[in-house]
Design a protein around this motif. Sequence first.
Motif, PDB file in Angstrom:
ATOM      1  N   GLN A 181       0.822  -1.209   0.000  1.00 33.67           N
ATOM      2  CA  GLN A 181       0.000   0.000   0.000  1.00 33.67           C
ATOM      3  C   GLN A 181       0.857   1.260   0.000  1.00 33.67           C
ATOM      4  OE1 GLN A 181      -2.826  -0.360   3.252  1.00 33.67           O
ATOM      5  NE2 GLN A 181      -4.227  -1.487   1.933  1.00 33.67           N
ATOM      6  N   GLY A 182       1.990   1.215  -0.667  1.00 34.96           N
ATOM      7  CA  GLY A 182       2.884   2.363  -0.734  1.00 34.96           C
ATOM      8  C   GLY A 182       3.477   2.497  -2.123  1.00 34.96           C
ATOM      9  N   PRO A 183       4.434   3.394  -2.261  1.00 36.80           N
ATOM     10  CA  PRO A 183       5.034   3.614  -3.573  1.00 36.80           C
ATOM     11  C   PRO A 183       5.990   2.484  -3.940  1.00 36.80           C
ATOM     12  CG  PRO A 183       6.175   4.906  -1.919  1.00 36.80           C
ATOM     13  CD  PRO A 183       5.009   4.263  -1.225  1.00 36.80           C
ATOM     14  N   ALA A 184       6.284   2.393  -5.224  1.00 38.96           N
ATOM     15  CA  ALA A 184       7.331   1.480  -5.679  1.00 38.96           C
ATOM     16  C   ALA A 184       8.679   2.116  -5.381  1.00 38.96           C
ATOM     17  CB  ALA A 184       7.184   1.204  -7.169  1.00 38.96           C
ATOM     18  N   LEU A 185       9.583   1.346  -4.846  1.00 37.85           N
ATOM     19  CA  LEU A 185      10.916   1.828  -4.499  1.00 37.85           C
ATOM     20  C   LEU A 185      11.938   1.085  -5.354  1.00 37.85           C
ATOM     21  CD1 LEU A 185      10.550   1.860  -0.608  1.00 37.85           C
ATOM     22  CD2 LEU A 185      10.325   3.796  -2.178  1.00 37.85           C
ATOM     23  N   THR A 186      12.950   1.803  -5.798  1.00 40.11           N
ATOM     24  CA  THR A 186      13.938   1.221  -6.701  1.00 40.11           C
ATOM     25  C   THR A 186      15.226   0.922  -5.955  1.00 40.11           C
ATOM     26  OG1 THR A 186      13.024   2.463  -8.558  1.00 40.11           O
ATOM     27  CG2 THR A 186      15.223   1.519  -8.853  1.00 40.11           C
ATOM     28  N   PRO A 187      15.634  -0.329  -5.895  1.00 40.42           N
ATOM     29  CA  PRO A 187      16.896  -0.679  -5.221  1.00 40.42           C
ATOM     30  C   PRO A 187      18.094  -0.096  -5.968  1.00 40.42           C
ATOM     31  CG  PRO A 187      15.511  -2.621  -5.581  1.00 40.42           C
ATOM     32  CD  PRO A 187      14.916  -1.514  -6.389  1.00 40.42           C
ATOM     33  N   ASN A 188      19.161   0.142  -5.225  1.00 36.85           N
ATOM     34  CA  ASN A 188      20.406   0.587  -5.845  1.00 36.85           C
ATOM     35  C   ASN A 188      21.207  -0.566  -6.416  1.00 36.85           C
ATOM     36  OD1 ASN A 188      20.344   2.601  -3.031  1.00 36.85           O
ATOM     37  ND2 ASN A 188      20.205   3.499  -5.064  1.00 36.85           N
ATOM     38  N   LEU A 189      21.024  -1.756  -5.797  1.00 35.52           N
ATOM     39  CA  LEU A 189      21.818  -2.920  -6.185  1.00 35.52           C
ATOM     40  C   LEU A 189      20.961  -4.175  -6.100  1.00 35.52           C
ATOM     41  CD1 LEU A 189      25.015  -2.309  -3.999  1.00 35.52           C
ATOM     42  CD2 LEU A 189      24.954  -2.134  -6.494  1.00 35.52           C
ATOM     43  N   ALA A 190      21.355  -5.198  -6.847  1.00 34.89           N
ATOM     44  CA  ALA A 190      20.827  -6.535  -6.605  1.00 34.89           C
ATOM     45  C   ALA A 190      21.531  -7.089  -5.373  1.00 34.89           C
ATOM     46  CB  ALA A 190      21.072  -7.433  -7.809  1.00 34.89           C
ATOM     47  N   VAL A 191      20.807  -7.808  -4.540  1.00 35.53           N
ATOM     48  CA  VAL A 191      21.380  -8.265  -3.282  1.00 35.53           C
ATOM     49  C   VAL A 191      22.619  -9.135  -3.504  1.00 35.53           C
ATOM     50  CG1 VAL A 191      19.857 -10.301  -3.115  1.00 35.53           C
ATOM     51  CG2 VAL A 191      20.811  -9.282  -1.036  1.00 35.53           C
TER      52      VAL A 191
END
Length: 332
Positions: free
Chosen positions: A65-75
């Motif tokens: 129920q929030g915005p889409a967040l973009t990771p800086n890196l793949a884990v």
Amino acid sequence: MPNTVTHRSTPGPPLKLALLLYPGCMPAGLFAAADMVRAANLRSQTTLIEIAWVGVDRQPVPTWQGPALTPNLAVEHANADAVLVPGLWLSSPEGVDASLTLLAPVVQALRALPRQTALWSYCAGVALAAGSGRLKHQRATATWWLRAPLEQQFPGVHWCFDEPLVTGPRATTAAGANGYLPLMLQVLAARMAPQALKDLQELLMLPRPRTVHPAFAGHDLMTTTQPELRRAMLWVQQNPASGLTLPQLADALGVSPRTLARRVQQHAGMPAAQWMRRIKLRQASEALCDTALPLKRIAADLGYASEAGLHRAFTQATGQTPLAYRMAHGVR
């Protein structure tokens, strides 16, 4: 190890902490953890912990129920010392299995982490850690109402639902939606001087623990800044009530019983034996408030010699019987 509780007298290399984003996660705890790290670095005037926002890949992640967040890196490319797995929304315990199926790529990514990477999780995020196999043959805790599905699906984990925080060499787990808080305080206590940690607790707008009975005030990890006493509290929480002795605790901490007794008296204003009993009774109070377990089961889980012994000790400490305490403070 990253989650040791021994305070460092001289700063070592910064700990690399990856904050994991995954579909449907509840990221508020990740933002709070990042704020705590930022404040700790500023207060210490050095970089104690480096933060990276990661995902299974670098695609935007829809949160609950929030915005889409973009990771800086793949884990897998984060080269992290530890990965923090937040909770997810579950409307009932029966949703654990479906969530694990839906989030199979996340579970697989956690499973593929290098062995030396510590896995930290809290609330329902512990289910993902368990699904990865990283908790097998280890002690772990989780939110109390997930007890039945987690015990059923992951019998190889040594579940300790009566403990709010369980630390180990490769995994740390915490119970509750705000479980990130005791978890991160434990991490920071290993890297900050007690006064600096106290400043963070007093100055940051952190969630406060719920109001507790005066008999249990000051007997929790969140309000204790001295590293040695935090270690002592963890030891007491992890050991059966009937086997608690001052010499055993002192031996576990590597100090003399006399020294430990003096420090506990200075901190808690009561004899060490009474202090240990109160910590166990606080665990009992939390089980009474947060679960519908019968007193006999709570006594067995916490290692009391008998239900009657727990009933007598609890009534003496609080002035209320366990049933009356549950009626006054427990879940409905």
